[in-house]
Motif scaffolding. Structure first.
Motif, PDB file in Angstrom:
ATOM      1  N   GLU A   1       0.795  -1.230   0.000  1.00 20.40           N
ATOM      2  CA  GLU A   1       0.000   0.000   0.000  1.00 20.40           C
ATOM      3  C   GLU A   1       0.825   1.276   0.000  1.00 20.40           C
ATOM      4  O   GLU A   1       0.264   2.366  -0.072  1.00 20.40           O
ATOM      5  CB  GLU A   1      -0.943  -0.010   1.213  1.00 20.40           C
ATOM      6  CG  GLU A   1      -1.973  -1.140   1.148  1.00 20.40           C
ATOM      7  CD  GLU A   1      -2.949  -1.104   2.296  1.00 20.40           C
ATOM      8  OE1 GLU A   1      -2.649  -0.425   3.294  1.00 20.40           O
ATOM      9  OE2 GLU A   1      -4.003  -1.754   2.197  1.00 20.40           O
ATOM     10  N   THR A   2       2.146   1.180   0.081  1.00 17.78           N
ATOM     11  CA  THR A   2       2.962   2.391   0.125  1.00 17.78           C
ATOM     12  C   THR A   2       3.897   2.433  -1.081  1.00 17.78           C
ATOM     13  O   THR A   2       4.227   1.403  -1.675  1.00 17.78           O
ATOM     14  CB  THR A   2       3.805   2.443   1.410  1.00 17.78           C
ATOM     15  OG1 THR A   2       4.793   1.401   1.372  1.00 17.78           O
ATOM     16  CG2 THR A   2       2.929   2.268   2.641  1.00 17.78           C
ATOM     17  N   THR A   3       4.331   3.638  -1.433  1.00 21.15           N
ATOM     18  CA  THR A   3       5.267   3.779  -2.545  1.00 21.15           C
ATOM     19  C   THR A   3       6.631   3.204  -2.200  1.00 21.15           C
ATOM     20  O   THR A   3       7.407   2.865  -3.099  1.00 21.15           O
ATOM     21  CB  THR A   3       5.417   5.256  -2.937  1.00 21.15           C
ATOM     22  OG1 THR A   3       5.797   6.020  -1.773  1.00 21.15           O
ATOM     23  CG2 THR A   3       4.113   5.812  -3.473  1.00 21.15           C
ATOM     24  N   GLU A   4       6.929   3.081  -0.903  1.00 27.89           N
ATOM     25  CA  GLU A   4       8.180   2.445  -0.517  1.00 27.89           C
ATOM     26  C   GLU A   4       8.148   0.957  -0.844  1.00 27.89           C
ATOM     27  O   GLU A   4       9.158   0.356  -1.199  1.00 27.89           O
ATOM     28  CB  GLU A   4       8.452   2.637   0.981  1.00 27.89           C
ATOM     29  CG  GLU A   4       8.824   4.046   1.391  1.00 27.89           C
ATOM     30  CD  GLU A   4       7.632   4.993   1.440  1.00 27.89           C
ATOM     31  OE1 GLU A   4       6.479   4.491   1.456  1.00 27.89           O
ATOM     32  OE2 GLU A   4       7.847   6.217   1.451  1.00 27.89           O
ATOM     33  N   GLN A   5       6.978   0.351  -0.727  1.00 27.54           N
ATOM     34  CA  GLN A   5       6.845  -1.071  -1.032  1.00 27.54           C
ATOM     35  C   GLN A   5       6.774  -1.341  -2.529  1.00 27.54           C
ATOM     36  O   GLN A   5       7.192  -2.397  -3.001  1.00 27.54           O
ATOM     37  CB  GLN A   5       5.602  -1.639  -0.349  1.00 27.54           C
ATOM     38  CG  GLN A   5       5.708  -1.706   1.171  1.00 27.54           C
ATOM     39  CD  GLN A   5       4.437  -2.240   1.802  1.00 27.54           C
ATOM     40  OE1 GLN A   5       3.331  -1.850   1.438  1.00 27.54           O
ATOM     41  NE2 GLN A   5       4.585  -3.134   2.770  1.00 27.54           N
ATOM     42  N   CYS A   6       6.245  -0.394  -3.300  1.00 28.37           N
ATOM     43  CA  CYS A   6       6.156  -0.546  -4.756  1.00 28.37           C
ATOM     44  C   CYS A   6       6.248   0.840  -5.386  1.00 28.37           C
ATOM     45  O   CYS A   6       5.233   1.477  -5.677  1.00 28.37           O
ATOM     46  CB  CYS A   6       4.854  -1.235  -5.147  1.00 28.37           C
ATOM     47  SG  CYS A   6       4.807  -1.814  -6.856  1.00 28.37           S
ATOM     48  N   PRO A   7       7.468   1.354  -5.584  1.00 25.31           N
ATOM     49  CA  PRO A   7       7.648   2.735  -6.039  1.00 25.31           C
ATOM     50  C   PRO A   7       7.225   2.948  -7.487  1.00 25.31           C
ATOM     51  O   PRO A   7       7.174   1.986  -8.274  1.00 25.31           O
ATOM     52  CB  PRO A   7       9.148   2.955  -5.867  1.00 25.31           C
ATOM     53  CG  PRO A   7       9.750   1.603  -5.939  1.00 25.31           C
ATOM     54  CD  PRO A   7       8.737   0.673  -5.340  1.00 25.31           C
ATOM     55  N   PRO A   8       6.906   4.189  -7.864  1.00 26.55           N
ATOM     56  CA  PRO A   8       6.557   4.483  -9.253  1.00 26.55           C
ATOM     57  C   PRO A   8       7.701   4.116 -10.185  1.00 26.55           C
ATOM     58  O   PRO A   8       8.877   4.232  -9.831  1.00 26.55           O
ATOM     59  CB  PRO A   8       6.316   5.999  -9.247  1.00 26.55           C
ATOM     60  CG  PRO A   8       6.043   6.336  -7.820  1.00 26.55           C
ATOM     61  CD  PRO A   8       6.849   5.384  -7.002  1.00 26.55           C
ATOM     62  N   GLY A   9       7.344   3.649 -11.372  1.00 22.46           N
ATOM     63  CA  GLY A   9       8.371   3.263 -12.328  1.00 22.46           C
ATOM     64  C   GLY A   9       7.838   3.206 -13.739  1.00 22.46           C
ATOM     65  O   GLY A   9       6.629   3.176 -13.972  1.00 22.46           O
ATOM     66  N   ARG A  10       8.783   3.203 -14.683  1.00 22.86           N
ATOM     67  CA  ARG A  10       8.465   3.033 -16.096  1.00 22.86           C
ATOM     68  C   ARG A  10       8.980   1.669 -16.542  1.00 22.86           C
ATOM     69  O   ARG A  10      10.037   1.202 -16.088  1.00 22.86           O
ATOM     70  CB  ARG A  10       9.124   4.132 -16.932  1.00 22.86           C
ATOM     71  CG  ARG A  10       8.505   5.499 -16.734  1.00 22.86           C
ATOM     72  CD  ARG A  10       7.217   5.636 -17.511  1.00 22.86           C
ATOM     73  NE  ARG A  10       7.420   5.632 -18.956  1.00 22.86           N
ATOM     74  CZ  ARG A  10       6.439   5.484 -19.852  1.00 22.86           C
ATOM     75  NH1 ARG A  10       5.188   5.302 -19.439  1.00 22.86           N
ATOM     76  NH2 ARG A  10       6.696   5.500 -21.139  1.00 22.86           N
ATOM     77  N   PHE A  11       8.248   1.041 -17.464  1.00 21.88           N
ATOM     78  CA  PHE A  11       8.565  -0.310 -17.888  1.00 21.88           C
ATOM     79  C   PHE A  11       8.353  -0.434 -19.389  1.00 21.88           C
ATOM     80  O   PHE A  11       7.485   0.235 -19.960  1.00 21.88           O
ATOM     81  CB  PHE A  11       7.670  -1.330 -17.163  1.00 21.88           C
ATOM     82  CG  PHE A  11       7.831  -1.289 -15.672  1.00 21.88           C
ATOM     83  CD1 PHE A  11       8.697  -2.146 -15.024  1.00 21.88           C
ATOM     84  CD2 PHE A  11       7.132  -0.351 -14.914  1.00 21.88           C
ATOM     85  CE1 PHE A  11       8.868  -2.084 -13.650  1.00 21.88           C
ATOM     86  CE2 PHE A  11       7.296  -0.280 -13.534  1.00 21.88           C
ATOM     87  CZ  PHE A  11       8.165  -1.159 -12.908  1.00 21.88           C
ATOM     88  N   ILE A  12       9.160  -1.273 -20.001  1.00 23.97           N
ATOM     89  CA  ILE A  12       8.919  -1.642 -21.392  1.00 23.97           C
ATOM     90  C   ILE A  12       8.506  -3.106 -21.416  1.00 23.97           C
ATOM     91  O   ILE A  12       9.109  -3.954 -20.747  1.00 23.97           O
ATOM     92  CB  ILE A  12      10.148  -1.395 -22.293  1.00 23.97           C
ATOM     93  CG1 ILE A  12       9.795  -1.740 -23.742  1.00 23.97           C
ATOM     94  CG2 ILE A  12      11.389  -2.150 -21.798  1.00 23.97           C
ATOM     95  CD1 ILE A  12      10.800  -1.234 -24.756  1.00 23.97           C
ATOM     96  N   ILE A  13       7.438  -3.392 -22.159  1.00 22.36           N
ATOM     97  CA  ILE A  13       6.900  -4.739 -22.272  1.00 22.36           C
ATOM     98  C   ILE A  13       6.977  -5.158 -23.734  1.00 22.36           C
ATOM     99  O   ILE A  13       6.576  -4.411 -24.631  1.00 22.36           O
ATOM    100  CB  ILE A  13       5.437  -4.800 -21.794  1.00 22.36           C
ATOM    101  CG1 ILE A  13       5.317  -4.282 -20.351  1.00 22.36           C
ATOM    102  CG2 ILE A  13       4.903  -6.227 -21.895  1.00 22.36           C
ATOM    103  CD1 ILE A  13       3.885  -4.138 -19.879  1.00 22.36           C
ATOM    104  N   VAL A  14       7.487  -6.356 -23.967  1.00 20.12           N
ATOM    105  CA  VAL A  14       7.611  -6.896 -25.319  1.00 20.12           C
ATOM    106  C   VAL A  14       6.847  -8.205 -25.386  1.00 20.12           C
ATOM    107  O   VAL A  14       7.131  -9.136 -24.627  1.00 20.12           O
ATOM    108  CB  VAL A  14       9.088  -7.131 -25.698  1.00 20.12           C
ATOM    109  CG1 VAL A  14       9.178  -7.735 -27.105  1.00 20.12           C
ATOM    110  CG2 VAL A  14       9.876  -5.833 -25.616  1.00 20.12           C
TER     111      VAL A  14
END
Length: 294
Positions: free
Chosen positions: A159-172
């Motif tokens: 529930e926190t950004t520390e546990q799952c921080p914002p990020g960018r990803f590329i999916i192929v």
């Protein structure tokens, strides 16, 4: 309420996927982090008074009795409602990718029709239906990035950004797909990973662990290896999501300029995404404290 339009159904990534054992009934025990990303299918729901469930495919053709139709009929039966629905589907998330598109569609169908039909089922009641449709469906109903264990039935929200921080990803997504059953039935599949901890994951979110299904998937589908190598050639650290065949990598801003998209095969589907803090439909079940407008 006569209709609900533009209902999103987001994809998910497995940031890692460890197999820690197997039950006597054949179900595999796993650990994973499921993370929502903003690659979404879009569904539209119109009320029918004749009790019929009809689906219109706005893009690719789906199987006649897919998870969307099954979810609608299961909810209709459970809620004992005489109402039906016309469901239109804009399919964007590729199938046989490990991105959870079908499961997400089913979850969004349960959430939207629960509202449209005025059934007022709670999150827990919807999750009880969701697990009958597929192991990933309750995750999308609960609507938060999560640490997942057991056979996929133990879901602990991050529930926190520390546990799952914002990020960018590329999916192929390579052209070839993979059947989950073939991977889980492979004799060489390793099923004895030492259990991990949330603290261990939090120390290195986007490089933690591995996908234990990936070696089998690479043997069955050479395109998985090709996609992994293509991302690695740009200095990224890719891995497969779910049972594949899609692969992904976390990207920093400077990584985006290194990608040579023109060098990828034209049959691959490539999407740059951001992760989502919560599901867009969080709050749609009756017991939820917050509410999202339609």
């Amino acid at each position: 309420m006569k209709a609900i339009y533009d209902v999103p159904a987001p994809a998910k990534l497995n940031l890692f996927l460890h197999l820690t054992g197997r039950r006597p009934d054949g179900y595999h025990l796993l650990q994973s982090v499921f993370m929502l990303v903003d690659w979404c299918d879009t569904l539209h729901f119109e009320l029918r008074s004749d009790g019929q469930i009809q689906r219109e495919d706005l893009s690719e053709a789906l199987p006649a009795d897919d998870l969307i139709v099954r979810a609608a009929r299961l909810l209709q039966q459970t809620g004992q409602t005489p109402l039906g629905a016309q469901i239109s589907v804009q399919k964007n998330i590729p199938a046989q990718a490990g991105l959870g598109g079908g499961s997400s569609d089913a979850a969004s169908t349960l959430l939207a029709l629960n509202r449209l039909w005025g059934l007022q089922l709670s999150t827990e009641q919807l999750c009880a239906l969701a697990i009958r449709l597929g192991a990933d469906v309750p995750f999308f109903i609960r609507g938060r990035n999560a640490w997942v264990e057991g056979i996929g039935d133990i879901i602990r929200p991050l529930e926190t950004t520390e546990q799952c921080p914002p990020g960018r990803f590329i999916i192929v997504k390579p052209e070839a797909g993979l059947e989950t059953a073939k991977i889980f039935s492979a004799p060489e599949l390793k099923r004895d990973k030492k259990p991990a901890t949330i603290a261990g994951f939090a120390a290195d979110h986007y490089r933690f662990g591995e996908n234990d299904l990936q070696p089998v998937a690479q043997r069955l589908c050479p395109e998985v290896t090709q996609a992994l190598n293509w991302l690695a050639s740009s200095g990224l650290c890719p891995r497969m999501t779910g049972s594949g065949s899609a692969v992904f990598s976390h990207m920093l801003k400077q990584d985006e300029s290194k990608l040579d998209l023109a060098s990828a095969p034209g049959t691959w589907r490539i999407k740059q995404c951001s992760n989502m803090e919560v599901h867009p439909l969080l709050g749609w079940a009756t017991s939820d404290k917050s509410s999202v407008g339609v």
